[in-house]
Design a protein around this motif. Structure first.
Motif, short mmCIF file in Angstrom:
data_model
loop_
_atom_site.label_atom_id
_atom_site.label_comp_id
_atom_site.label_asym_id
_atom_site.label_seq_id
_atom_site.Cartn_x
_atom_site.Cartn_y
_atom_site.Cartn_z
N TRP A 10 29.57 -4.36 54.39
CA TRP A 10 28.40 -3.48 54.33
C TRP A 10 27.52 -3.91 53.16
N SER A 11 26.35 -4.46 53.46
CA SER A 11 25.45 -4.94 52.42
C SER A 11 24.01 -4.76 52.89
N GLU A 12 23.09 -4.99 51.99
CA GLU A 12 21.67 -4.86 52.33
C GLU A 12 21.24 -5.90 53.36
N LYS A 13 21.94 -7.02 53.37
CA LYS A 13 21.60 -8.07 54.34
C LYS A 13 22.02 -7.68 55.75
N THR A 14 23.21 -7.08 55.90
CA THR A 14 23.70 -6.73 57.22
C THR A 14 23.19 -5.38 57.71
N HIS A 15 22.89 -4.45 56.78
CA HIS A 15 22.44 -3.11 57.13
C HIS A 15 21.24 -2.74 56.24
N PRO A 16 20.08 -3.36 56.47
CA PRO A 16 18.96 -3.21 55.53
C PRO A 16 18.32 -1.83 55.52
N LYS A 17 18.42 -1.06 56.62
CA LYS A 17 17.69 0.21 56.68
C LYS A 17 18.23 1.21 55.66
N ASP A 18 17.35 1.62 54.73
CA ASP A 18 17.66 2.65 53.72
C ASP A 18 18.91 2.32 52.91
N TYR A 19 19.24 1.03 52.74
CA TYR A 19 20.47 0.68 52.03
C TYR A 19 20.40 1.19 50.59
N PRO A 20 21.43 1.94 50.13
CA PRO A 20 21.42 2.50 48.77
C PRO A 20 21.75 1.43 47.73
N ARG A 21 20.76 0.88 47.11
CA ARG A 21 20.97 -0.26 46.22
C ARG A 21 21.75 0.11 44.95
N ARG A 22 21.56 1.33 44.44
CA ARG A 22 22.08 1.64 43.10
C ARG A 22 23.55 2.05 43.10
N ALA A 23 23.98 2.79 44.11
CA ALA A 23 25.31 3.42 44.01
C ALA A 23 26.22 3.05 45.16
N ASN A 24 25.94 1.96 45.87
CA ASN A 24 26.78 1.62 47.03
C ASN A 24 28.18 1.21 46.58
N HIS A 25 29.20 1.69 47.30
CA HIS A 25 30.58 1.37 46.94
C HIS A 25 31.51 1.78 48.07
N TRP A 26 32.73 1.29 48.01
CA TRP A 26 33.84 1.77 48.85
C TRP A 26 34.78 2.52 47.93
N SER A 27 35.23 3.70 48.35
CA SER A 27 36.17 4.45 47.53
C SER A 27 37.55 3.80 47.59
N ALA A 28 38.45 4.27 46.75
CA ALA A 28 39.83 3.77 46.76
C ALA A 28 40.46 3.99 48.13
N ILE A 29 41.19 2.98 48.61
CA ILE A 29 41.85 3.07 49.91
C ILE A 29 43.11 3.93 49.77
N ILE A 30 43.32 4.84 50.74
CA ILE A 30 44.51 5.68 50.74
C ILE A 30 45.04 5.77 52.16
N GLY A 31 46.34 5.68 52.31
CA GLY A 31 46.94 5.74 53.65
C GLY A 31 48.46 5.68 53.54
N GLY A 32 49.10 5.36 54.65
CA GLY A 32 50.55 5.28 54.64
C GLY A 32 51.10 4.75 55.95
N SER A 33 52.35 4.28 55.91
CA SER A 33 53.09 3.94 57.12
C SER A 33 53.93 5.16 57.47
N HIS A 34 53.88 5.58 58.73
CA HIS A 34 54.43 6.90 59.06
C HIS A 34 54.95 6.92 60.49
N SER A 35 55.58 8.04 60.85
CA SER A 35 56.10 8.24 62.20
C SER A 35 55.03 8.87 63.07
#
Length: 807
Positions: free
Chosen positions: A215-240
């Motif tokens: 996800w970047s301004e090059k691939t998704h230019p419309k209204d791309y948030p230049r100042r605060a763009n980020h991915w949050s910490a990944i959280i998950g698990g292996s489960h039944s």
């Protein structure tokens, strides 16, 4: 190079959804055969009408869509696998997707688009770019590509494959090389198509999850948030299968909501750990600020986890920030195979989904809780005109991330039905034996040496080695990786590759045209990646040339221009306006004259209709700093009304407020007040008394640590007598005196001014077994006299030391 004609027969009557032949087979047609095809038809039509040997009911080759669905979701990516059952193999293939009841002779007959996973294995056909074929003809048992489902309203789609084995072409109109998928009903609520099956695999498997944010301004230019763009910490698990982190058609838990809206994984991790019996591994990986950087600048975040027969599913999520409640992730990805083994590798492109807790439609929409809460659903390109993913034609959303889940080890006895192949052996090697370059920039090495010979001369698993020298270590605090590298291998003649196959690289980009004006020549090159193992000569060409034209109608007064740039924004915010685009002079005329070509263009542009009463606003200001220095707070931004107030009321918001999350605030250690000093631990001579206090709150997030909780000081009652017999006598007298006083208290209770007290309670158990604890006892008021004015008439408490011996 011309192949001898294969035993093919051209049918003039188009077979319904007839199968596309591979490029290798297409080259096998004689000129006479191709001349019989009507000149008006394209190459795709020709290969669709060319038919080879039918093998009805023959199942050594199969075409499979991952998950074996009967329906497709518009815009969703599906992994398509073409495979041969051992000991069979194929050299070439073609894969194509057509709308039902279409013949494939028109561009609109084809459905969806393919995506190449491995360019060394697959490529688009040069003369039929909607079809996929092999990159180089060689023996293979499996290939994989992604197929992106077409937009809504397409209807049923037929995926068909052909197989080239030596010079025989196998295909089927129905059966294992044909797969029909119909469009899923739009009312589908997102619940999983099929129930998750029980796993029959043995032992455990260890995997590595690697997250590639695209996800970047090059691939998704419309209204791309230049100042605060980020991915949050990944959280998950292996489960039944008894536990669901999140799923389409379900409702977001409080943990999912906090990830989706705040990017905080704390509550989600707490929820996962509460399901300890259903969860094997908690999956965690760091956040990424900004959202995208080249891999040579920042490595992709990764995490390792394990699965077993009961907990063989894997789920995770991460927030796109900033956004209302948008995330990406996988839900209940099954890593157990039907053959009682463990999946070797999963590569999945991800599109964002809505958690159903906030109704915002843009990246930086103000908080607007969704009441009542809605179900989790994937975002589409038709959700809202202001959405950054909006497409009026309803096309698929460009993927924003890719996740790779790769098996790195297996433990315990395995019971997979299908024998291990070379890929399985490679997957089980330790991570340090992988061919991954994780060299720090502070370590300067020589180039790698060539690979050594394989340590195995048979078809058993072996290793080969290469070396490099450490020239300099610029930062001694950063360790440098090993100077040796290992790779799995097998003895000569054990590879699936044909011994006479010559493996070539991809063609390098065309060189510039030899002249700057008119007709010239250009060339491109490739190189031999692997020479034939049988020692034969590689006869494939390594260079090719072709004619090229630059500014065909050029003259000495002609000038060479760059391509046109992008159009500027419309000059009007509503109604009719103008927009411009520009280009530059690349090369002036050879005769020295002025370049007459235009360098700018203008055209009209139409924006939404203007309101009767204009409401012109300035752009939003930057977001203010968070209202707090740590923890949860708020931030604001403003804009101003540019139109005159007397023209009418403007109901647009001039201020927006949203939540912000900073690192947690430090919490200092909290303690109770000191207790009273205990009695002296000696009846004569030197002793000590102690007092204690309890910890009410442990320090958190870097808060001040806890001070001491026990204090002691010296005490001295009286000197001990030197005559032991006299001393023992006095002890006995004192003990009897205390006993008589205690009996008197128990019978009558103590008399205090203004009240009568109950006897002392027994001493409580010591708070510690060693190292100095405390004991307590209490005396409570039994009766208060009405005429009492004394403040001393109240409950009493005594404390003394116990177990003072060292631990």
């Amino acid at each position: 190079m011309r192949l001898s004609p294969a035993p093919l027969k051209l049918s003039r009557t188009p077979a319904l959804l007839a199968l596309a032949l591979p490029l290798a087979a297409a080259l096998a047609f004689s000129d006479e055969t191709l001349d019989k095809v009507p000149k008006s038809e394209g190459y795709c039509s020709r290969i669709l009408r060319a038919q080879g040997t039918r093998r009805e009911g023959y199942t050594e080759f199969s075409l499979r869509v991952e998950g074996d669905p009967d329906f497709y979701k518009p815009g969703t990516s599906y992994r398509v696998t073409l495979s041969a059952a051992p000991p069979s193999y194929f050299r070439g293939f073609t894969l194509i997707a057509l709308k039902e009841n279409r013949e494939g002779d028109k561009e609109e007959d084809h459905a969806g688009t393919f995506q190449i996973i491995d360019e060394e294995e697959t490529q688009f056909m040069s003369n039929c770019p909607v079809a996929v074929t092999e990159s180089t003809p060689r023996r293979r048992t499996r290939i994989q590509v992604f197929w992106i489902a077409p937009p809504a309203g397409t209807g049923c789609v037929i995926l068909k494959a052909s197989i080239v084995q030596k010079r025989i072409i196998y295909f089927q109109d129905e059966g294992s090389l044909t797969k029909k998928l119909c469009e899923q009903d739009s009312t589908f609520d997102g619940v999983t198509d099929k129930p998750i099956l029980d796993c029959c695999a043995c032992g455990t498997a260890k995997y590595r999850l690697t997250f590639y944010g695209n996800w970047s301004e090059k691939t998704h230019p419309k209204d791309y948030p230049r100042r605060a763009n980020h991915w949050s910490a990944i959280i998950g698990g292996s489960h039944s299968k008894n536990y669901v982190l999140w799923e389409y058609g379900g409702y977001a838990s409080e943990g999912v909501k906090q990830v989706a809206e705040l990017g905080s994984p704390v509550k989600m991790e707490e929820e996962i750990r509460q399901q300890s019996d259903e969860v094997l591994t908690v999956i965690k990986a760091k956040a990424q600020w900004p959202a995208w950087q080249p891999l040579n600048v920042r490595a992709a975040p990764s995490a390792e986890f394990s699965v077993d027969r009961t907990r063989h599913l894997m789920s995770f999520l991460t927030m796109m920030g900033p956004s209302p409640d948008w995330n990406v992730g996988l839900s209940a990805e099954d890593l157990c195979t039907k053959e009682c083994g463990w999946v070797q590798k999963v590569v999945q492109d991800l599109i964002p989904w809505d958690a159903g807790t906030d109704s915002g439609v843009t990246y930086e929409s103000p908080n607007k809780p969704t009441i009542p809460q809605e179900k989790i659903r994937p975002l589409t390109s038709l959700d809202h005109p202001q959405s950054p993913f909006y497409d009026p034609e309803g096309g698929s959303i460009t993927q924003v991330a890719r996740v790779v889940i790769e098996r790195i080890a297996r433990k315990g006895e395995q019971c997979n039905i299908v024998p291990d192949n070379v890929d399985d052996i490679v997957a089980d090697l330790a991570p340090e034996e992988k061919d991954e370059d994780d060299t720090p920039e502070t370590c300067i090495y020589s180039n790698w040496s060539p690979w050594s010979a394989c340590s195995s001369s048979t078809c058993d698993k072996g290793k080969r080695m290469r070396q490099r020298m450490l020239k300099a270590q610029l930062d001694l605090s950063v360790p440098c990786p090993d100077t040796q590298d290992f790779q799995p291998c097998m003895g000569p003649g054990c590879s699936d590759e044909d011994g006479s196959t010559c493996t070539m690289s991809e063609w390098i980009t065309w060189s510039p045209c030899s002249i700057s004006c008119g007709m010239g020549m250009r060339s491109r090159e490739r190189y031999v990646k692997q020479f034939p193992e049988d020692g034969s000569v590689c006869t494939l060409p390594t260079e090719e040339t072709e004619k090229c034209t630059v500014n065909e109608e050029c003259s000495p007064s002609s000038c060479l221009m760059t391509e046109w740039g992008e159009w500027d924004e419309c000059s009007a915010t509503c109604g009719m306006g103008m927009k411009k685009r520009h280009r530059m002079i690349k090369m002036s005329p050879a005769d020295g004259s002025m370049c007459k070509a235009e360098t700018s263009q203008a055209e009209k542009c139409m924006m939404p209709e203007c309101h009767t009463i204009p409401c012109l606003l300035s752009p939003w200001s930057e977001w203010s700093d968070c209202s707090v220095t740590c923890g949860k707070g708020m931030r604001t931004r403003q804009r101003m009304l540019k139109s005159l107030a007397e023209l009418g009321d403007c109901n647009e918001d001039l201020e927006q407020v949203e939540k912000c999350m900073l690192p947690e605030c430090p919490i200092d250690c909290e303690l109770t007040e000191w207790s009273q000093w205990s009695e002296c631990n000696k009846s004569c001579g030197k002793g000590h008394v102690i007092r204690t206090r309890m910890i009410q709150m442990e320090p958190q997030f870097g808060g001040a640590p806890c001070p001491e909780t026990v204090q002691r000081k010296k005490c001295r009652i009286r000197k001990c007598l030197r005559n032991p017999s006299i001393q023992k006598l006095r002890w006995r007298e004192a003990r009897e005196s205390r006993r008589s006083e205690q009996l008197k208290e128990e019978s009558e209770g103590e008399q205090f001014p203004g009240c009568r007290m109950r006897p002392w309670t027994a001493w409580s158990e010591c708070t510690k077994l060693c190292g100095g604890g405390i004991q307590e006892r209490y005396m409570t008021v039994k009766k208060r006299f009405k005429s009492s004015q004394f403040t001393s008439c109240k409950d009493k408490k005594e404390i003394r030391a116990c177990n003072v011996h060292p631990c």
